[in-house]
Design an enzyme around this catalytic site. Structure first.
Site, short mmCIF file in Angstrom:
data_model
loop_
_atom_site.label_atom_id
_atom_site.label_comp_id
_atom_site.label_asym_id
_atom_site.label_seq_id
_atom_site.Cartn_x
_atom_site.Cartn_y
_atom_site.Cartn_z
N CYS A 1 -20.38 2.10 7.17
CA CYS A 1 -19.52 1.24 8.24
C CYS A 1 -18.60 2.01 8.48
CB CYS A 1 -19.44 -0.31 7.84
SG CYS A 1 -18.31 -1.13 8.92
N CYS B 1 -0.17 4.61 7.02
CA CYS B 1 -0.88 4.34 8.12
C CYS B 1 0.01 3.72 9.06
CB CYS B 1 -2.20 3.76 8.02
SG CYS B 1 -3.23 4.71 6.42
N CYS C 1 0.75 -1.18 0.02
CA CYS C 1 -0.11 0.08 0.03
C CYS C 1 0.83 1.20 -0.05
CB CYS C 1 -0.96 0.04 1.32
SG CYS C 1 -2.13 1.40 1.36
N ARG D 1 -19.59 -3.60 16.07
CA ARG D 1 -18.83 -4.86 15.85
C ARG D 1 -17.50 -4.89 16.53
NH1 ARG D 1 -18.38 -4.67 9.72
NH2 ARG D 1 -20.16 -4.92 10.04
N CYS E 1 -17.07 -8.97 3.58
CA CYS E 1 -16.33 -7.73 3.64
C CYS E 1 -15.20 -7.95 2.64
CB CYS E 1 -15.87 -7.47 4.94
SG CYS E 1 -17.32 -7.08 6.17
N CYS F 1 -20.10 -5.95 1.70
CA CYS F 1 -19.66 -4.62 2.05
C CYS F 1 -18.01 -4.58 1.44
CB CYS F 1 -19.49 -4.48 3.58
SG CYS F 1 -18.62 -3.07 4.14
N CYS G 1 -0.93 0.13 10.36
CA CYS G 1 -1.28 -1.10 9.37
C CYS G 1 0.07 -1.81 8.88
CB CYS G 1 -1.77 -0.33 8.02
SG CYS G 1 -2.31 -1.64 6.87
#
Length: 386
Positions: A202, A69, A65, A272, A109, A142, A72
Site C-alpha cells: 500500500c 517530515c 517522532c 483510497r 490499519c 495493514c 506531519c
C-alpha cells in the site's frame, strides 16, 4: 473530448497514459470537470463496480517522532497540539479496531510514529495483530511502522499481517525539500521489502504541499511502476505548528482532478481517498466516490474525520454500496502471480512525455477552522468516531 475517450479506452485495457495525457487531466478547466469525473468513473466501475471499501486507522503510538517530515503533525519539532502517547497494549488496540469493524471496515490499519520499528516493536505489533485476528476472523490488517529492516516484513507476514503501508508522498525530485532525515530511495526499498515478503503493498501520495502538476504526475507514474495494490491519496492537512501550515493550495475541483488522474494511471488498483478529504473536498466528497473505491472511516491519526455514520450515509446517498467482508477487493488478474497494474501482464506503455512546468493558477482560501485535532478514540478514554 478526445482526451477523455482515449483515457477511458486505455483504462479499460489497463494501458498506461502518456505523461502529456496525465498532465492534461490536471489542466482541464472547471467547465469540463464533470466530464472528467464521468470518464474516470467508467474506469472505476469497470474494475470495482459501485463498491466502496472501508478502512479504519488505529494510531498505536502517537507523536514524538524523530523524523522531520514537513507535512506531519507528529514530526520532530512539531508544535501541533496533538495527542501524544506511547504504545497501546494489544487489548487496547484490539478494542479500538473493534469500533471500526463494527462500523463496516474490512481493513484495520495499524500505524506507529517513528523512523522504523525495532525488533521489540515488531513483537508488539505482532501481538496486536494476533489479538485483532482472534477477535475478528477474516479482517484484513495493514501495518504502517516506517522503514523496515531485513526480515521485519517477513515477521509481520508470519504474524498475520496482510498488507504494509509506506507512502512515497511526493516526487523523487522534490522529496528532499519535504524531508531530510531519510530519502525517497529508503521509502521505495521498504515497499519492495513488503512485496518480497508476500505482503500486499500500500503506497500513495500527499497532494497540496506546493508541488507542481509535473511532480504529481511523477509520483503517480512512480507508483504505477512500483505496482502497489492500494494507492492512498492524501490531501495535506495544514496543521498549525508544522512547516506547511500555510500551504492552502487545494480546491475541491483540483482534488477531483488529481483523483481522476490517479485513476487513469492506475485503473485497476484500489485507489483510497485518505486524509484531508473533509478539509479540501468538503461538500464535493460524494463526487470523489466516482473516482475512488476505498475510504477511511471516521477519524485519522491525529485529526478528526466526519462522523462514521455520515460516511456510511454519503456512500448510500451517492448510489454506492459498502464492500462486504466476503468480497475480494482487487480484480482477479491482480490477485494472480502474473497480474499487476499492467507492468507485468502486458498493456503498459513506456513512461514518456514532457513537462508542462511548475505550478497552477488555482488558489484557495485558508480554512484552519476545518482542521480538528483528534481528542477521542485510541489513546483516550473517549469513544472513537466510527
Amino acid at each position: 473530448m478526445d482526451l477523455l475517450n482515449t483515457l477511458v479506452d486505455k483504462g479499460l485495457r489497463r494501458e498506461l497514459p502518456t505523461r502529456e495525457e496525465a498532465l492534461a487531466v490536471l489542466a482541464t478547466p472547471d467547465d469540463d470537470l464533470l466530464d472528467v469525473v464521468a470518464a474516470a468513473g467508467k474506469v472505476r466501475r469497470q474494475w470495482f463496480g459501485r463498491r466502496v471499501k472501508l478502512n479504519y486507522l488505529v494510531n498505536l503510538k502517537s507523536g514524538l517522532c524523530p523524523e522531520d517530515c514537513s507535512y506531519c503533525s507528529q514530526r520532530l519539532g512539531s508544535r501541533a497540539g496533538i495527542l501524544k502517547y506511547t504504545w497501546l497494549k494489544p487489548d487496547e488496540a484490539s478494542k479500538a479496531a473493534a469500533a471500526g469493524v463494527a462500523g463496516g471496515a474490512k481493513r484495520v490499519c495499524l500505524v506507529a510514529s517513528g523512523r522504523g520499528p525495532t525488533d521489540r516493536d515488531v513483537d508488539r505489533v505482532s501481538e496486536t495483530i494476533g489479538a485483532i485476528k482472534d477477535r475478528h476472523e477474516g479482517v484484513e490488517v495493514c501495518a504502517c511502522l516506517g522503514l523496515l529492516s531485513d526480515g521485519q516484513a517477513e515477521r509481520l507476514r508470519s504474524a498475520g499481517a496482510d498488507a504494509y503501508n509506506h507512502n512515497l508522498n511526493t516526487s523523487e525530485g522534490t522529496y528532499g525539500t519535504i524531508t531530510s532525515t531519510h530519502t525517497y530511495a529508503d521509502r521505495v526499498e521498504t515497499v519492495r521489502h513488503a512485496q518480497s515478503a508476500g505482503l500486499s503493498a500500500c503506497s500513495g501520495l500527499i497532494a497540496g504541499m506546493g508541488e507542481s502538476d509535473a511532480d504529481l504526475v511523477d509520483v503517480v507514474f512512480s507508483l504505477r511502476e512500483l505496482d502497489p495494490d492500494s494507492v492512498p491519496v492524501n490531501f495535506l492537512i495544514p496543521f498549525e505548528g508544522t512547516p506547511l501550515a500555510k500551504e492552502w493550495n487545494l480546491t475541491p475541483q483540483r482534488c477531483l482532478r488529481i483523483l481522476a488522474m490517479v485513476r487513469f494511471v492506475c485503473p485497476d488498483v484500489e485507489v483510497r481517498l485518505a486524509g484531508g478529504r473533509e478539509v479540501h473536498l468538503r461538500s464535493m466528497q460524494p463526487l470523489a466516490l466516482h473516482l475512488v473505491n476505498s475510504i477511511f472511516l471516521g477519524d485519522y491519526l491525529t485529526s478528526e474525520g466526519q462522523a462514521g455514520q455520515a460516511d456510511l450515509d454519503m456512500i448510500t446517498d451517492a448510489g454506492f454500496e459498502v464492500e462486504g467482508a466476503g468480497t475480494t477487493t482487487l480484480p482477479a488478474h491482480r490477485r494472480s502471480a502474473e497480474g499487476g497494474c499492467g507492468t507485468r501482464d502486458g498493456g503498459c506503455a513506456p513512461c514518456d512525455g514532457g513537462d508542462t512546468g511548475r505550478g497552477v493558477d488555482e488558489t484557495a482560501a485558508a480554512r484552519p477552522d476545518l482542521v480538528a485535532v483528534r481528542r477521542r478514540g485510541a489513546g483516550t478514554d473517549l469513544a472513537p468516531n466510527a
